[in-house]
Motif scaffolding. Structure first.
Motif, PDB file in Angstrom:
ATOM      1  N   ASP A   8      -4.341  10.127   7.937  1.00  7.14           N
ATOM      2  CA  ASP A   8      -5.029   8.840   7.725  1.00  7.14           C
ATOM      3  C   ASP A   8      -6.070   8.691   8.833  1.00  7.14           C
ATOM      4  N   THR A  68      -7.527  10.676   4.769  1.00  2.87           N
ATOM      5  CA  THR A  68      -7.280   9.648   3.770  1.00  2.87           C
ATOM      6  C   THR A  68      -7.357   8.273   4.421  1.00  2.87           C
ATOM      7  N   ARG A  99      -5.920   3.916   4.371  1.00  2.00           N
ATOM      8  CA  ARG A  99      -4.908   2.920   3.966  1.00  2.00           C
ATOM      9  C   ARG A  99      -3.604   3.573   3.562  1.00  2.00           C
ATOM     10  N   MET A 100      -3.269   4.695   4.194  1.00  2.00           N
ATOM     11  CA  MET A 100      -1.965   5.306   3.959  1.00  2.00           C
ATOM     12  C   MET A 100      -1.154   5.047   5.220  1.00  2.00           C
ATOM     13  N   PRO A 133      -1.069  12.093  -0.859  1.00  2.24           N
ATOM     14  CA  PRO A 133      -2.076  11.044  -0.602  1.00  2.24           C
ATOM     15  C   PRO A 133      -2.903  10.750  -1.854  1.00  2.24           C
ATOM     16  N   ALA A 134      -3.054   9.463  -2.126  1.00  3.66           N
ATOM     17  CA  ALA A 134      -3.670   9.041  -3.388  1.00  3.66           C
ATOM     18  C   ALA A 134      -5.128   9.458  -3.478  1.00  3.66           C
ATOM     19  N   TYR A 135      -5.839   9.358  -2.380  1.00  2.58           N
ATOM     20  CA  TYR A 135      -7.259   9.725  -2.420  1.00  2.58           C
ATOM     21  C   TYR A 135      -7.700  10.176  -1.032  1.00  2.58           C
ATOM     22  N   ALA A 137       0.844  -1.204   0.000  1.00  2.00           N
ATOM     23  CA  ALA A 137       0.000   0.000   0.000  1.00  2.00           C
ATOM     24  C   ALA A 137       0.875   1.249   0.000  1.00  2.00           C
ATOM     25  N   ASN A 141       2.071   1.488  -3.578  1.00  2.00           N
ATOM     26  CA  ASN A 141       1.001   1.788  -4.537  1.00  2.00           C
ATOM     27  C   ASN A 141       0.400   3.181  -4.306  1.00  2.00           C
ATOM     28  N   ASN A 142       0.180   3.503  -3.024  1.00  2.00           N
ATOM     29  CA  ASN A 142      -0.499   4.771  -2.737  1.00  2.00           C
ATOM     30  C   ASN A 142       0.394   5.992  -2.931  1.00  2.00           C
ATOM     31  N   SER A 143       1.707   5.767  -3.057  1.00  2.00           N
ATOM     32  CA  SER A 143       2.600   6.907  -3.281  1.00  2.00           C
ATOM     33  C   SER A 143       2.412   7.470  -4.687  1.00  2.00           C
ATOM     34  N   GLY A 144       1.904   6.664  -5.581  1.00  2.00           N
ATOM     35  CA  GLY A 144       1.683   7.115  -6.955  1.00  2.00           C
ATOM     36  C   GLY A 144       2.963   7.275  -7.747  1.00  2.00           C
TER      37      GLY A 144
END
Lengths: 241, 400
Positions: free
Chosen positions: B143, B167, B169-170, B124-126, B46, B49-52
């Protein structure tokens, strides 16, 4: 191959049966040259003190232990002959299941089965269908006057009822022989005599020979023929009946 | 034929159910341990992935920024931005620390991100509530696992930050929830010295004749300013242009910029295989021990249950039941116990998973593997009892 002895064979024929435990100096002769004949439908008593060889004889005849010498026949069929190599049937379990019924001192019913299934289990083990087996069980329970307890679990049955179920179980596969090991030991006088009456009735009804091992003085007078066993040897006596 | 095992279970279902529940709790712990390991791996993934980001540029010869310390000048991104294939760059700092919420300490990872644009790598991704950071200072996105709500104030070092977004799951590789703040504030927070140290350093610098030259006005002020400011970041996160191979861009950066670059796959390898390796071994060993303990307990239970039926087994053998029938009864009871235990174990593991401080991920694959393992263990556990049952002499049913 089975060996038919004659047209009207004894249900049980024992000739020169011996059983020795251990070897050399430690050897003990539990049975010495025992002879016994029991006719179909006959109930005989096997009486003797502790250690005399009663249980050994029962175990030999029940195909649980192997005799050292001699010959045994059940229903005219030789099951053991030391002269020709011992057991005639390699599957002793099948022999016990199909040819010998057992009644024990305690009923030893399977506690997680009801009365009917305790009886029906034997025909099922012999490969009969569930419905046939249960039908047979119900017939026997009826014959033993305990059909009203057919669905009762073992724990819900009295000692006398349990013993009657165990007799029904012994008869389930219509064996020519029933071996009863002190079946009246835990019962009081009235109930003990009742069990003997039932055994005799079943013996006549199903042409089954029954050997009753007992110490019970109350039931000894009920036998027409008795085998006393002492130091591994049997002595035939006529009973009081 | 009557199902002997089924009848036995029905007859003593209370004992059986309680034994199954006990075993189930043990299986629940085992499944939870597997879930904790999966959660660690998922946290690591996560984080990536979440770092983009497609690439992580870090200090040379380090495994930074998550597994080892890494320090880069904060203007390195300019030279990277100009390289072929690079679509977007973003500075990032990572600092694990304690913050307070309602008087209680919470361990968080403070992440400094470039807030000049909302979709910079590292941001943060979302968001599940609020908005992204728009000001250069004193705003934060937290988070939800931190427990902060929109509008809350969180103190990081000397400054208070207002939570403007939430946010989900960060989390860091170790499962700590993240708080995002502007990169400038994060740089300051990361290398902030206490006031006494700053005063002491100023005095030492002033007393040094090499820095305090009468003929060079402004030198001392420049040196002091340099000492109290931090111009470093831990990593520069890159996004490559669509259709390009990240590894190809990484090779160019390694060759021309003499920096360490990791792709997603390499970073995953670092986080999963290196950072969580010891924890994975620890959990793996614990799982093995739990499996052995479970097997021993099932064996003991089945063996004890079988010993309780020795007389019945002797009678069954005497009246002609085959070994197969007796062994089948014991095996079915053992498997039934395993099934009850597994259902209870899976249920309790699912129920108590949200209460673990770290993420517990119960995967379907692990559940299926766990089920097969329980069945295998129960089968093996029944062997001892079956051996004992088959050794019973039918003669014991006859007295004497």
């Amino acid at each position: 191959m089975s060996e038919v002895q004659n047209a009207h064979p004894e249900a049980i024929l024992i000739e020169g049966l011996s059983k020795r435990y251990g070897k050399g100096d430690a050897a003990v002769d539990a049975l010495k040259n025992v002879d016994m004949r029991v006719a179909p439908g006959e109930v005989i008593g096997l009486i003797g003190p502790s250690g005399s060889g009663k249980s050994t004889l029962l175990k030999c005849l029940g195909a649980v232990i192997e005799p050292t010498a001699g010959r045994m026949s059940i229903g005219g069929e030789t099951i053991f002959d030391s002269a020709t190599g011992g057991w005639k049937n390699s599957d002793l379990r099948a022999l016990r299941r199909d040819r010998i019924g057992f009644v024990f001192q305690a009923p030893y019913l399977i506690p997680f089965l009801n009365a009917t299934d305790n009886v029906a289990l034997l025909p099922m083990l012999a490969g009969r269908s569930n419905s046939q087996s249960r039908q047979r069980a119900l017939e026997l329970l009826q014959a033993l006057d305990i059909a009203h307890r057919a669905n009762a679990m073992v724990s819900q049955l009295s000692g006398g009822e349990q013993q009657r179920i165990s007799i029904a179980r012994a008869l389930a596969n219509q064996p020519p022989v029933i071996l009863a090991d002190e079946p009246t030991a835990p019962l009081d006088g009235e109930r003990a005599l009742n069990v003997m009456r039932i055994l005799r009735q079943m013996a006549v009804q199903y042409r089954t020979a029954i050997i009753v091992v007992t110490h019970d003085e109350k039931i000894i007078p009920t036998f027409r023929r008795i085998y006393r066993i002492r130091d591994g040897q049997t002595y035939e006596e006529q009973g009081q009946q | 034929m009557i199902n002997l095992a089924g009848r036995d279970i029905l007859q003593s279902w209370g004992k059986y159910a309680f034994t199954g529940i006990g075993l189930g709790l043990l299986i629940g712990v085992t499944l939870s341990m597997a879930g904790i390991y999966r959660g660690m791996v998922d946290d690591a993934k996560a984080l990536i992935n979440n770092s983009g980001a497609d690439l992580w540029v870090v200090q040379r010869d380090t495994l930074g920024p998550y597994a080892e310390p890494s320090s880069l000048r904060d203007d390195v991104w300019r030279s990277l931005q100009g390289m072929s294939g690079v679509a977007e760059t973003g500075n990032a700092t990572y600092l694990t620390m304690q913050v307070q919420r309602a008087g209680q300490d919470i361990r968080v990872m403070v992440v400094g991100v470039d807030v000049t644009a909302p979709d910079k790598p590292g941001a943060p991704a979302y968001l599940v509530a609020g908005r992204a950071i728009t000001r250069s200072h004193y705003e934060a996105v937290a988070d939800i696992k931190t427990g902060f709500s929109l509008g809350d104030s969180v103190r990081i070092r000397r400054h208070h930050y207002q939570v403007v977004g939430l946010t989900q799951r960060m989390v860091s590789a170790s499962g700590d929830p993240m708080i995002f703040i502007p990169i400038k504030d994060a740089q300051e927070a990361q290398y902030l010295k206490d006031n006494d140290t700053i005063l002491n350093e100023r005095a030492r610098t002033t007393a040094n004749p090499a820095f305090n030259r009468p003929g060079v006005p402004g030198l001392l002020d420049a040196i002091i300013a340099g000492q109290s400011a931090n111009r470093n970041v831990n990593a520069v996160l890159l996004r490559v242009m669509p259709g390009l191979e990240a590894e190809q861009v990484a090779q160019d950066i390694r060759r021309w910029k003499r920096l360490q670059v990791y792709t997603r796959a390499q970073m995953e390898e670092i986080l999963v295989a290196k950072l969580t390796a010891t924890a994975a071994k620890q959990i793996g060993l614990f799982l093995v021990i739990l499996a052995v303990v479970s097997a021993a307990i099932v064996s003991f239970i089945i063996y004890t249950m079988t010993l309780g039926k020795i007389r019945e087994i002797a009678v069954l053998k005497l009246i002609g039941a085959r070994n197969f029938t007796i062994a089948g009864m014991i095996l079915q009871e053992s498997l039934g116990l395993g099934l009850v235990g597994f259902i209870v174990g899976k249920s309790v593991a699912t129920l108590w998973a949200p209460y673990f401080p770290k993420f517990v991920l119960l995967q379907t694959g692990d559940t299926l593997r766990g089920f097969l393992a329980v069945m295998l263990v129960c089968t093996l556990a029944s062997v001892v009892a079956i051996r004992a049952a088959l050794r019973v002499d039918p003669a014991t049913a006859i007295g004497g």
